[in-house]
Write an enzyme that holds these catalytic residues in place. Structure first.
Site, mmCIF file in Angstrom:
data_model
loop_
_atom_site.group_PDB
_atom_site.id
_atom_site.type_symbol
_atom_site.label_atom_id
_atom_site.label_comp_id
_atom_site.label_asym_id
_atom_site.label_seq_id
_atom_site.Cartn_x
_atom_site.Cartn_y
_atom_site.Cartn_z
ATOM 1 N N HIS A 1 5.896 3.773 7.065
ATOM 2 C CA HIS A 1 7.200 3.133 7.292
ATOM 3 C C HIS A 1 8.140 3.332 6.113
ATOM 4 C CE1 HIS A 1 5.361 0.264 10.508
ATOM 5 N NE2 HIS A 1 5.723 1.405 11.024
ATOM 6 N N THR A 2 7.703 4.054 5.099
ATOM 7 C CA THR A 2 8.613 4.430 4.022
ATOM 8 C C THR A 2 9.686 5.364 4.583
ATOM 9 O OG1 THR A 2 8.588 4.965 1.657
ATOM 10 C CG2 THR A 2 7.447 6.495 3.095
ATOM 11 N N THR B 1 13.220 1.166 4.062
ATOM 12 C CA THR B 1 13.577 1.544 2.683
ATOM 13 C C THR B 1 14.997 2.109 2.668
ATOM 14 O OG1 THR B 1 12.789 3.817 2.945
ATOM 15 C CG2 THR B 1 11.164 2.198 2.198
ATOM 16 N N ASP C 1 7.895 8.476 -0.048
ATOM 17 C CA ASP C 1 7.410 8.102 -1.375
ATOM 18 C C ASP C 1 6.784 6.714 -1.258
ATOM 19 O OD1 ASP C 1 9.547 6.376 -1.120
ATOM 20 O OD2 ASP C 1 10.827 7.417 -2.553
ATOM 21 N N ASP D 1 4.149 -5.954 8.316
ATOM 22 C CA ASP D 1 4.430 -5.334 7.013
ATOM 23 C C ASP D 1 4.211 -6.383 5.914
ATOM 24 O OD1 ASP D 1 5.499 -2.736 7.987
ATOM 25 O OD2 ASP D 1 7.161 -3.934 8.760
HETATM 26 C C1 HEM Z 1 0.491 -1.333 11.221
HETATM 27 C C2 HEM Z 1 0.929 -1.542 12.452
HETATM 28 C C3 HEM Z 1 2.214 -0.944 12.945
HETATM 29 C C4 HEM Z 1 3.163 -1.585 13.651
HETATM 30 C C5 HEM Z 1 3.110 -3.018 14.139
HETATM 31 C C6 HEM Z 1 4.255 -0.654 13.844
HETATM 32 C C7 HEM Z 1 5.409 -0.934 14.540
HETATM 33 C C8 HEM Z 1 6.538 -0.130 14.546
HETATM 34 C C9 HEM Z 1 7.788 -0.472 15.175
HETATM 35 C C10 HEM Z 1 8.065 -1.753 15.957
HETATM 36 C C11 HEM Z 1 8.655 0.542 14.939
HETATM 37 C C12 HEM Z 1 10.101 0.638 15.403
HETATM 38 C C13 HEM Z 1 10.206 1.368 16.715
HETATM 39 C C14 HEM Z 1 11.643 1.459 17.174
HETATM 40 O O1 HEM Z 1 12.295 0.405 17.309
HETATM 41 O O2 HEM Z 1 12.121 2.600 17.409
HETATM 42 C C15 HEM Z 1 7.957 1.539 14.166
HETATM 43 C C16 HEM Z 1 8.510 2.708 13.707
HETATM 44 C C17 HEM Z 1 7.826 3.659 13.030
HETATM 45 N N1 HEM Z 1 6.466 3.681 12.782
HETATM 46 FE FE1 HEM Z 1 5.226 2.089 12.965
HETATM 47 N N2 HEM Z 1 3.935 0.538 13.256
HETATM 48 C C18 HEM Z 1 2.689 0.417 12.704
HETATM 49 C C19 HEM Z 1 1.965 1.423 12.082
HETATM 50 C C20 HEM Z 1 2.420 2.706 11.919
HETATM 51 C C21 HEM Z 1 1.610 3.816 11.478
HETATM 52 C C22 HEM Z 1 0.110 3.741 11.223
HETATM 53 C C23 HEM Z 1 2.441 4.902 11.373
HETATM 54 C C24 HEM Z 1 2.125 6.319 10.985
HETATM 55 C C25 HEM Z 1 1.040 6.701 10.316
HETATM 56 C C26 HEM Z 1 3.767 4.462 11.753
HETATM 57 C C27 HEM Z 1 4.904 5.246 11.719
HETATM 58 C C28 HEM Z 1 6.171 4.825 12.109
HETATM 59 C C29 HEM Z 1 7.390 5.589 11.869
HETATM 60 C C30 HEM Z 1 7.502 6.894 11.091
HETATM 61 C C31 HEM Z 1 8.436 4.857 12.457
HETATM 62 C C32 HEM Z 1 9.924 5.220 12.479
HETATM 63 C C33 HEM Z 1 10.293 5.959 13.758
HETATM 64 C C34 HEM Z 1 11.760 6.349 13.824
HETATM 65 O O3 HEM Z 1 12.494 6.257 12.837
HETATM 66 O O4 HEM Z 1 12.182 6.797 14.906
HETATM 67 N N3 HEM Z 1 3.710 3.143 12.096
HETATM 68 N N4 HEM Z 1 6.674 1.109 13.935
#
Ligand code: HEM
Length: 291
Positions: free
Chosen positions: A176-177, A210, A217, A242
């Site tokens: 999420h960085t 971020t 990073d 988070d």
């Molecule tokens: C730990 C539990 C996690 C939860 C609850 C979670 C939840 C979310 C949510 C709610 C979003 C926003 C989606 C949107 O509104 O478009 C998001 C975005 C994202 N997540 Fe997670 N996530 C988790 C773990 C991960 C993991 C393990 C990865 C990758 C290894 C990841 C990568 C990303 C990325 C890169 C975005 C941004 C996507 C964009 O900008 O379009 N997340 N996540």
């Protein structure tokens, strides 16, 4: 035969990097690959990196809102490299995205075989929730309903089902960085846009974790530590899942370490990302192909 496949995979990897640079689409590629793998269940032996997110049945799962656009961006590459499987291409685009964004080189293997039909799509609801109510009927053993409704217990249930420990959960959350959350997708962020996102690059809007949300990073962890010390930035996004990384005693030592030491984060992240990318995958040849 293997060297021909490797050559094609190498060219495809370079084209993935160009696509990501041109479209500023690293975050959505990483999310696509994670959602493809994150429904793996080691007890049931289903889900994972089998290309099943390309089927409408899986893409329509609520957690996958917005991911169709990532598949559309990859479609010309899939046409150009017909011999590269959907599963490989999705994982390759994600690994390329981490590199392009300044993150570590992921020790990837290729040769994943695609599921032939949407019968491979596992039941909906296996990906983690960011806010309560956290679903409790998610293991660790099939059919088990947990009594603990906290964010920490939820993360442990979901990620141990995939075979990950506390350090892996913290490292993977560090993805999420990069990226943003959108009201019209997850519905979670409080703002449509912030001072960090209202000009793009790429599609403007959303809330990022971020300030520099296209740079991979350790700032995700630094922001969490700052917020816990009263230096909160209202233009940055944070879910309960988070915040709990700093609050829970099993997660928090890793969170502090990664905030202090970017190299330690990169090492842990690269290993966990590679493992995530292989969950549920069947490789041909069985040892996979390294570039
Ligand atoms: C730990 C539990 C996690 C939860 C609850 C979670 C939840 C979310 C949510 C709610 C979003 C926003 C989606 C949107 O509104 O478009 C998001 C975005 C994202 N997540 Fe997670 N996530 C988790 C773990 C991960 C993991 C393990 C990865 C990758 C290894 C990841 C990568 C990303 C990325 C890169 C975005 C941004 C996507 C964009 O900008 O379009 N997340 N996540």
């Amino acid at each position: 035969m293997k060297s021909q496949a490797r050559d094609s995979l190498r060219r495809c990897f370079e084209d993935c990097k160009s696509l990501v640079r041109e479209k500023n689409c690293a975050p959505i590629m990483v999310r696509l690959a994670w959602h493809e793998c994150g429904n793996y269940d080691r007890y049931e032996g289903d889900g994972g990196s089998v290309g099943s997110i390309r089927f409408e049945k899986e893409l329509d799962h609520a957690a996958n809102a917005g991911l169709g656009s990532a598949l559309e961006l990859l479609a010309p590459l899939k046409e150009r490299y017909a011999d590269v499987s959907h599963a490989d291409l999705i994982q390759m685009a994600s690994a390329a995205s981490i590199e392009v964004s300044g993150g570590p080189k992921i020790p990837m293997r290729y040769g994943r075989v695609d599921a032939a039909s949407d019968e491979a799509v596992p039941p909906e609801g296996r990906l983690p929730d960011g806010e309560a109510p956290f679903h409790q009927a998610d293991g660790p053993c099939p059919g088990e309903v947990s009594e603990d409704a906290s964010a920490a217990a939820h993360l442990r249930r979901v990620f141990s089902r995939m075979g990950f420990d506390d350090r892996d959960v913290v490292a993977l959350s560090g993805a999420h960085t990069i990226g943003r959350a959108y009201k019209e997708r997850s519905g979670l962020p409080s703002k449509d846009a912030t001072k960090y996102t209202d000009q793009g690059p790429g599609r403007p809007g959303g809330m990022s974790w971020t300030k520099s949300w296209l740079t991979f990073d350790n700032s995700y962890f630094k922001v969490l530590v700052d917020a816990s010390q009263g230096k909160e930035d209202e233009d940055l996004f944070r879910m309960s899942t988070d915040a709990v990384l700093l609050e829970d005693e099993g997660f928090s030592p890793h969170c502090h370490e990664f905030a202090r030491d970017q190299e330690a984060f990169f090492v842990a992240y690269a290993a966990a990302h590679a493992k995530l990318s292989e969950l549920g995958a069947h490789f041909v040849p069985p040892e996979g192909i390294r570039l």
